[in-house]
Motif scaffolding. Structure first.
Motif, PDB file in Angstrom:
ATOM      1  N   CYS A  97       0.821  -1.208   0.000  1.00  0.00           N
ATOM      2  CA  CYS A  97       0.000   0.000   0.000  1.00  0.00           C
ATOM      3  C   CYS A  97       0.858   1.262   0.000  1.00  0.00           C
ATOM      4  O   CYS A  97       0.348   2.352  -0.251  1.00  0.00           O
ATOM      5  CB  CYS A  97      -0.953   0.006   1.186  1.00  0.00           C
ATOM      6  SG  CYS A  97      -2.297  -1.173   1.008  1.00  0.00           S
ATOM      7  N   PRO A 152       1.176   2.648  -9.084  1.00  0.00           N
ATOM      8  CA  PRO A 152      -0.265   2.715  -8.834  1.00  0.00           C
ATOM      9  C   PRO A 152      -0.994   1.392  -9.042  1.00  0.00           C
ATOM     10  O   PRO A 152      -1.972   1.109  -8.356  1.00  0.00           O
ATOM     11  CB  PRO A 152      -0.767   3.781  -9.798  1.00  0.00           C
ATOM     12  CG  PRO A 152       0.322   4.037 -10.744  1.00  0.00           C
ATOM     13  CD  PRO A 152       1.587   3.548 -10.147  1.00  0.00           C
ATOM     14  N   LEU A 166      -0.393  -0.700  -5.941  1.00  0.00           N
ATOM     15  CA  LEU A 166      -1.168  -0.102  -4.861  1.00  0.00           C
ATOM     16  C   LEU A 166      -2.642  -0.484  -4.974  1.00  0.00           C
ATOM     17  O   LEU A 166      -3.262  -0.916  -4.007  1.00  0.00           O
ATOM     18  CB  LEU A 166      -0.999   1.416  -4.881  1.00  0.00           C
ATOM     19  CG  LEU A 166      -1.856   2.237  -3.926  1.00  0.00           C
ATOM     20  CD1 LEU A 166      -1.604   1.839  -2.492  1.00  0.00           C
ATOM     21  CD2 LEU A 166      -1.579   3.709  -4.125  1.00  0.00           C
ATOM     22  N   ALA A 167      -3.208  -0.350  -6.177  1.00  0.00           N
ATOM     23  CA  ALA A 167      -4.617  -0.695  -6.392  1.00  0.00           C
ATOM     24  C   ALA A 167      -4.863  -2.182  -6.153  1.00  0.00           C
ATOM     25  O   ALA A 167      -5.868  -2.556  -5.542  1.00  0.00           O
ATOM     26  CB  ALA A 167      -5.040  -0.309  -7.807  1.00  0.00           C
ATOM     27  N   CYS A 179      -5.497   6.505  -0.814  1.00  0.00           N
ATOM     28  CA  CYS A 179      -5.900   5.997  -2.133  1.00  0.00           C
ATOM     29  C   CYS A 179      -7.034   6.821  -2.721  1.00  0.00           C
ATOM     30  O   CYS A 179      -7.106   7.009  -3.932  1.00  0.00           O
ATOM     31  CB  CYS A 179      -6.303   4.533  -2.041  1.00  0.00           C
ATOM     32  SG  CYS A 179      -4.929   3.425  -1.715  1.00  0.00           S
ATOM     33  N   ASP A 192      -5.349   9.709  -4.308  1.00  0.00           N
ATOM     34  CA  ASP A 192      -4.207   9.413  -5.167  1.00  0.00           C
ATOM     35  C   ASP A 192      -4.373  10.120  -6.509  1.00  0.00           C
ATOM     36  O   ASP A 192      -5.489  10.390  -6.955  1.00  0.00           O
ATOM     37  CB  ASP A 192      -4.089   7.908  -5.381  1.00  0.00           C
ATOM     38  CG  ASP A 192      -2.737   7.494  -5.907  1.00  0.00           C
ATOM     39  OD1 ASP A 192      -1.866   7.219  -5.074  1.00  0.00           O
ATOM     40  OD2 ASP A 192      -2.569   7.455  -7.144  1.00  0.00           O
ATOM     41  N   VAL A 244      -6.465   4.032  -9.040  1.00  0.00           N
ATOM     42  CA  VAL A 244      -6.333   3.830  -7.598  1.00  0.00           C
ATOM     43  C   VAL A 244      -7.554   4.409  -6.884  1.00  0.00           C
ATOM     44  O   VAL A 244      -8.121   3.774  -5.984  1.00  0.00           O
ATOM     45  CB  VAL A 244      -5.034   4.468  -7.071  1.00  0.00           C
ATOM     46  CG1 VAL A 244      -4.957   4.385  -5.551  1.00  0.00           C
ATOM     47  CG2 VAL A 244      -3.816   3.806  -7.699  1.00  0.00           C
TER      48      VAL A 244
END
Length: 157
Positions: A10, A15, A18-19, A44, A47, A52
């Motif tokens: 995270c 990206p 992260l997603a 998020c 972001d 995201v």
């Protein structure tokens, strides 16, 4: 150990990773998992990558099912309502879909203030949304009752 890996991802600068990390964590529908999501979700939602933000919005519906009180205490519902003003139409459509889903089970069924600005934003976005996004938005707007005939005419136009 797996949860710690997702939590570390995270903070990853990519990206897509992260997603995926947020999406995977919300799929593990355990009450303890929401403790790990309360920190990355606000980041998020703000972001710079639309993918995201969209993923975080979708995640909100499942987090609300697991721990609605945390969502309200952390101000996540307000952050979700702020996504209506997002520049990316996919983010807007998914935020509307999640707000509609949450509104069905929320005590205050009027989560989003349907003021003229929000209505115009949603109506304007219809032309550029996907078919699924259009359905979410039109379904959401169907709950709005204009106060007078002039506003009704304006919305129809």
């Amino acid at each position: 150990m797996a949860v710690n890996s997702f939590a570390k991802n995270c903070d990853y600068p990519n990206p897509q990773i992260l997603a995926l990390a947020v999406s995977t964590m919300e799929c593990i529908q355990v009450d303890k998992m929401t403790e790990y999501l309360h920190e990355p979700l606000p980041k998020c939602l703000k972001d710079e990558e639309p993918h995201v933000r969209k993923t975080a919005a979708i995640c909100m519906a499942k987090v609300y099912d697991i721990n609605a009180q945390m969502m309200e205490d952390q101000g996540f519902l307000n952050s979700l309502c702020d996504l209506i003003a997002d520049s990316n139409l996919m983010v807007v459509a998914n935020a509307v879909a999640v707000l509609s889903e949450i509104s069905d089970s929320h005590l205050n069924s009027n989560l989003l203030d349907l003021n003229p600005q929000n209505i115009n934003k949603l109506l304007t976005s219809l032309n550029e949304c996907t078919e699924q996004g259009q359905i979410f938005i039109l379904d959401f707007l169907s709950n709005y009752s204009p106060r007078d005939d002039q506003k009704t005419q304006s919305i129809c136009e």
